[in-house]
Design a protein around this motif. Structure first.
Motif: not given
Ligand SMILES: [Fe+2]
Length: 231
Positions: A21-30, A69-78
């Motif tokens: 979870v720490a590797r992702l950029t998430l809002g508080p709800e997410e 790089n720009g897409h990596t966080p979303e793919i990591v979450m997916a």
């Protein structure tokens, strides 16, 4: 901040969820929802949680190797949620050690669409939904659930699908022994252009040493944790 609702049985499970979870950029709800659902995966099936975190970490290595790089966080979450639909599949199919009946195969394959539907309601992130739905498609169109081929398969699903297969080949299952990194690479490369996107295979081959060391690091921690749980 520790995600809400983490109550997995192992320290490793808790640590994995927190660091993923720490590797992702998430809002508080997410953030809260991510922690909650990862913990739910761990409670339902620790092997699927270990697999999900491994696939997420290795997908990150491959994405960086591909310059995404720009897409990596979303793919990591997916990647973290690609198998969430398995929560809805009966455990006896997941742990099965022999050939499945056709209706059992259908029930198991439904984890893709089940997961996709659930994720489309949980997160407003198209990539996360698409990867859950399409990570078992094959480049030649013979995969499931939609039989998509080539560029019809969402790019993130082609990446996560390859890493998913790598981890499945390396893992020891009831029905197959664990295989080495080199054996796994050979199996994947032999399916270049049939099961897997040639461009993703080529990128994987370029980054395979990094993939192997990330895998070894994660599995050393998983093994240490299961040894601790047995004592
Ligand atoms: Fe899957």
């Amino acid at each position: 901040m520790e995600p809400v609702g983490i109550k997995t049985d192992s320290e490793w499970g808790k640590m994995m969820v927190t660091s993923a979870v720490a590797r992702l950029t998430l809002g508080p709800e997410e953030h809260a929802m991510t922690g909650f659902f990862l913990a739910a995966i761990g409670r339902a099936d620790q092997i699927t949680l270990n697999h999900s975190v491994t696939v997420s970490r290795l997908s990150e290595v491959l994405c960086r190797g591909m310059g995404l790089n720009g897409h990596t966080p979303e793919i990591v979450m997916a990647a973290l949620f690609h198998d969430i639909g398995k929560i809805g599949v009966e455990g006896r199919f997941l742990a099965h050690d022999g050939p499945l009946e056709p209706d059992e195969v259908r029930a198991l394959q439904a984890h893709t669409t089940l997961g996709g539907h659930a994720l489309s309601r949980m997160f407003e992130r198209e990539t996360v939904t698409l990867v859950a739905c399409h990570h078992h498609e094959k480049y030649d169109g013979t995969g499931y659930p939609a039989g998509l081929a080539g560029d019809e398969i969402p790019p993130a699903a082609r990446i996560v699908g390859l890493i998913d297969a790598y981890d499945a080949i390396r893992a020891k299952r009831n029905y197959s022994p664990a295989r080495t990194h080199d054996e796994a690479v050979a199996v994947l490369v032999s399916a270049r252009g049939t099961h897997f996107d040639p461009a993703v295979i080529d990128a994987f081959v370029r980054t395979e040493r990094e993939v192997a060391s990330a895998f070894a690091e994660i599995h050393a921690a998983i093994d240490a944790d299961s040894a601790a749980l047995q004592h």
